[in-house]
Structure formats: structure tokens, C-alpha cells
Scaffold this motif. Structure first.
Motif, PDB file in Angstrom:
ATOM      1  N   GLN A 205       0.606  -1.359  -0.094  1.00  0.00           N
ATOM      2  CA  GLN A 205      -0.059  -0.002  -0.153  1.00  0.00           C
ATOM      3  C   GLN A 205       0.915   1.250   0.125  1.00  0.00           C
ATOM      4  O   GLN A 205       0.395   2.168  -0.461  1.00  0.00           O
ATOM      5  CB  GLN A 205      -1.004  -0.013   1.300  1.00  0.00           C
ATOM      6  N   MET A 206       2.151   1.216   0.735  1.00  0.00           N
ATOM      7  CA  MET A 206       2.866   2.414   0.590  1.00  0.00           C
ATOM      8  C   MET A 206       3.525   2.484  -0.726  1.00  0.00           C
ATOM      9  O   MET A 206       3.577   3.940  -1.040  1.00  0.00           O
ATOM     10  CB  MET A 206       4.139   2.080   1.624  1.00  0.00           C
ATOM     11  N   ALA A 207       3.738   1.681  -1.554  1.00  0.00           N
ATOM     12  CA  ALA A 207       3.940   1.955  -3.103  1.00  0.00           C
ATOM     13  C   ALA A 207       2.790   2.140  -3.873  1.00  0.00           C
ATOM     14  O   ALA A 207       2.930   2.485  -5.138  1.00  0.00           O
ATOM     15  CB  ALA A 207       4.729   0.323  -3.437  1.00  0.00           C
ATOM     16  N   LEU A 208       1.620   2.284  -3.339  1.00  0.00           N
ATOM     17  CA  LEU A 208       0.449   2.861  -4.047  1.00  0.00           C
ATOM     18  C   LEU A 208       0.197   1.842  -5.495  1.00  0.00           C
ATOM     19  O   LEU A 208       0.443   2.203  -6.478  1.00  0.00           O
ATOM     20  CB  LEU A 208       0.438   4.302  -4.484  1.00  0.00           C
ATOM     21  N   PRO A 209      -0.584   0.995  -5.219  1.00  0.00           N
ATOM     22  CA  PRO A 209      -0.926  -0.224  -6.337  1.00  0.00           C
ATOM     23  C   PRO A 209      -1.822   0.636  -7.297  1.00  0.00           C
ATOM     24  O   PRO A 209      -2.458   1.735  -7.124  1.00  0.00           O
ATOM     25  CB  PRO A 209      -2.036  -1.112  -5.464  1.00  0.00           C
ATOM     26  N   VAL A 210      -1.821   0.199  -8.687  1.00  0.00           N
ATOM     27  CA  VAL A 210      -2.146   1.048  -9.485  1.00  0.00           C
ATOM     28  C   VAL A 210      -3.776   0.924  -9.636  1.00  0.00           C
ATOM     29  O   VAL A 210      -4.409   1.464 -10.505  1.00  0.00           O
ATOM     30  CB  VAL A 210      -1.774   0.848 -11.023  1.00  0.00           C
ATOM     31  N   ALA A 211      -4.203  -0.034  -8.979  1.00  0.00           N
ATOM     32  CA  ALA A 211      -5.624  -0.555  -8.820  1.00  0.00           C
ATOM     33  C   ALA A 211      -6.176  -1.073  -7.600  1.00  0.00           C
ATOM     34  O   ALA A 211      -5.179  -1.472  -6.612  1.00  0.00           O
ATOM     35  CB  ALA A 211      -6.149  -1.568  -9.844  1.00  0.00           C
ATOM     36  N   THR A 212      -7.473  -1.016  -7.117  1.00  0.00           N
ATOM     37  CA  THR A 212      -7.997  -1.408  -5.821  1.00  0.00           C
ATOM     38  C   THR A 212      -7.552  -3.015  -5.862  1.00  0.00           C
ATOM     39  O   THR A 212      -7.997  -3.886  -6.771  1.00  0.00           O
ATOM     40  CB  THR A 212      -9.202  -0.962  -5.531  1.00  0.00           C
ATOM     41  N   ILE A 213      -7.188  -3.521  -4.838  1.00  0.00           N
ATOM     42  CA  ILE A 213      -6.806  -5.045  -4.715  1.00  0.00           C
ATOM     43  C   ILE A 213      -7.996  -5.652  -3.761  1.00  0.00           C
ATOM     44  O   ILE A 213      -8.077  -5.017  -2.896  1.00  0.00           O
ATOM     45  CB  ILE A 213      -5.237  -5.086  -3.977  1.00  0.00           C
ATOM     46  N   THR A 214      -8.566  -6.513  -4.693  1.00  0.00           N
ATOM     47  CA  THR A 214      -9.489  -7.341  -3.883  1.00  0.00           C
ATOM     48  C   THR A 214      -9.162  -8.683  -3.326  1.00  0.00           C
ATOM     49  O   THR A 214      -9.790  -9.272  -2.449  1.00  0.00           O
ATOM     50  CB  THR A 214     -10.738  -7.427  -4.955  1.00  0.00           C
ATOM     51  N   SER A 215      -8.160  -9.349  -3.821  1.00  0.00           N
ATOM     52  CA  SER A 215      -7.624 -10.463  -3.311  1.00  0.00           C
ATOM     53  C   SER A 215      -6.335 -10.712  -3.612  1.00  0.00           C
ATOM     54  O   SER A 215      -5.489  -9.943  -4.213  1.00  0.00           O
ATOM     55  CB  SER A 215      -8.517 -11.757  -3.962  1.00  0.00           C
ATOM     56  N   TRP A 216      -5.628 -11.673  -2.928  1.00  0.00           N
ATOM     57  CA  TRP A 216      -4.166 -11.930  -3.145  1.00  0.00           C
ATOM     58  C   TRP A 216      -3.771 -13.341  -3.524  1.00  0.00           C
ATOM     59  O   TRP A 216      -4.171 -14.304  -3.238  1.00  0.00           O
ATOM     60  CB  TRP A 216      -3.477 -11.588  -1.567  1.00  0.00           C
ATOM     61  N   SER A 217      -2.543 -13.378  -4.148  1.00  0.00           N
ATOM     62  CA  SER A 217      -2.177 -14.680  -4.520  1.00  0.00           C
ATOM     63  C   SER A 217      -0.475 -14.685  -4.358  1.00  0.00           C
ATOM     64  O   SER A 217       0.157 -13.448  -4.777  1.00  0.00           O
ATOM     65  CB  SER A 217      -2.316 -15.060  -6.149  1.00  0.00           C
ATOM     66  N   PRO A 218      -0.030 -15.397  -3.792  1.00  0.00           N
ATOM     67  CA  PRO A 218      -0.609 -16.698  -3.120  1.00  0.00           C
ATOM     68  C   PRO A 218      -1.512 -16.235  -1.792  1.00  0.00           C
ATOM     69  O   PRO A 218      -1.138 -15.196  -1.257  1.00  0.00           O
ATOM     70  CB  PRO A 218       0.717 -17.583  -2.619  1.00  0.00           C
ATOM     71  N   LYS A 219      -2.444 -17.138  -1.598  1.00  0.00           N
ATOM     72  CA  LYS A 219      -3.484 -16.883  -0.523  1.00  0.00           C
ATOM     73  C   LYS A 219      -2.752 -16.519   0.911  1.00  0.00           C
ATOM     74  O   LYS A 219      -1.981 -17.195   1.262  1.00  0.00           O
ATOM     75  CB  LYS A 219      -4.468 -17.819  -0.437  1.00  0.00           C
ATOM     76  N   GLY A 220      -2.977 -15.517   1.456  1.00  0.00           N
ATOM     77  CA  GLY A 220      -2.400 -15.399   2.655  1.00  0.00           C
ATOM     78  C   GLY A 220      -1.160 -14.519   2.808  1.00  0.00           C
ATOM     79  O   GLY A 220      -0.655 -13.983   4.065  1.00  0.00           O
ATOM     80  N   ILE A 221      -0.529 -14.287   1.713  1.00  0.00           N
ATOM     81  CA  ILE A 221       0.740 -13.423   1.629  1.00  0.00           C
ATOM     82  C   ILE A 221       0.270 -12.137   2.212  1.00  0.00           C
ATOM     83  O   ILE A 221       1.747 -11.547   2.892  1.00  0.00           O
ATOM     84  CB  ILE A 221       1.519 -13.293   0.304  1.00  0.00           C
TER      85      ILE A 221
END
Length: 193
Positions: free
Chosen positions: A79-95
Motif C-alpha cells: 500500500q505504501m507503494a500505491l498499487p495502480v488499482a484497488t486490490i480485492t484478493s491476493w495470490s498466493p493466498k495469505g501472503i
């Protein structure tokens, strides 16, 4: 008192030179003072046990090197690096709920379903050295050892052979037992581990 126009124009043309000279003199005077205290702002705060340096690249607006608190999670660092889009899920899970490890590089790829796919790898040894991140002597490969100052291909091979002969594990002090490494070279190398 009014100066003639020609004298005024000469003064204005020389004013930048006079200001530069004045700044130079002040700078020299400041540097020559004994017992001076200078505050220097560095690119990275001093690395302490409660901070670690990581790299974030990919689908972020602010890619680069981050010196983060040990308390932050991966999601906080991304989040500090400012993702280019809103993130709804992560892969790998739990990372996203893990704590980043010093010297790791995160490559963020956000797909069309807004899933952030993270690839994690170690920063190159040369970059870790520049950033002051300690190396793990037990995970370095041949090319990593060769990139260290004072170690060529033959010595890198000797270190790897020694490590393999001792169960794939060695302590930094064990470098003294490697053929080709004496006390002087050991003192130069141990600061990297």
C-alpha cells in the motif's frame, strides 16, 4: 544616491556572480569550523533491528526501495507503494498478512479481476551489499560469492566445496578454514555477513 544606467546594468549582471561567491565563502567557512555539528539527511534512515529494507516493483505508482518497520505486514508495504488499482484478493493466498523479510523484492502484478499476484525473490547480492543488508553465507550461490569484493571464481568454488563437505552449513567464522582465506581477507569479508 542614483547610479548611472550603465553602472546599474553592470551591477545587475555581476549580482549572480557575487551571490555565488558569497555562498561559496559561507560554505567554506562552515566546513572549516572546528567541532561543528552537521545534520545529514540520508536516503535511508539508519537500519536498526526494528526496520528492514525491501524492494517493491510492478503495478505500483511508486516502485523502489523501502525501509519499513518490522511491525508492518506485506499488505502495508504494498500500500505504501500505491498499487495502480484497488486490490480485492491476493495470490498466493495469505501472503498479505505475512511480514516481509529484509532484502526481499516484491513484484506486484494486478490482473483484471483485481487480484494482486506477488512474486517474491531476494535482491541481488550486489544491491544487498550497497543497501547494507547482511548476507546469509548458507544461501549464497557461486555467482553470489564471485560478486563479493576479493572473491574470484576459484575462491568461490573453495567456499562452496567447504560448505558442502560440512553438511551444507557453515558459520561466518568458518571462512578462516577455507583454503585461500587468511585473517586479513576474513576481516574484509565478515562485514557482509
Amino acid at each position: 544616491m542614483s547610479y548611472p544606467v550603465s553602472l546599474r546594468s553592470k551591477l545587475f549582471r555581476r549580482l549572480p556572480l557575487v551571490l555565488i561567491a558569497l555562498l561559496y565563502v559561507v560554505s567554506v567557512q562552515t566546513k572549516s569550523r572546528p567541532n561543528r555539528s552537521i545534520s545529514v539527511t540520508t536516503a535511508f534512515p539508519v537500519i536498526s533491528a526494528s526496520h528492514k529494507i525491501i524492494s517493491i516493483r510492478g503495478d505500483v505508482l511508486r516502485p523502489g526501495i523501502y525501509n519499513i518497520s518490522d511491525k508492518l505486514l506485506t499488505i502495508d508495504a504494498i500500500q505504501m507503494a500505491l498499487p495502480v488499482a484497488t486490490i480485492t484478493s491476493w495470490s498466493p493466498k495469505g501472503i498479505e498478512t505475512t511480514k516481509p523479510t529484509a532484502g526481499h523484492e516484491f513484484f506486484v502484478s494486478i490482473n483484471s479481476s483485481k487480484e494482486a499476484v506477488l512474486q517474491v525473490k531476494s535482491l541481488p547480492v550486489s544491491q544487498r551489499i550497497l543497501l547494507g543488508i547482511q548476507l546469509d553465507i548458507n544461501t549464497l550461490k557461486f555467482e553470489d560469492f564471485v560478486s563479493l569484493p576479493g572473491i574470484g571464481p576459484a575462491l568461490a568454488e573453495e567456499i562452496i566445496t567447504f560448505r558442502q563437505q560440512n553438511g551444507g552449513f557453515m558459520k561466518v567464522h568458518d571462512l578462516l578454514s577455507v583454503d585461500g582465506i587468511g585473517e586479513k581477507r576474513y576481516q574484509q569479508l565478515k562485514k557482509y555477513f
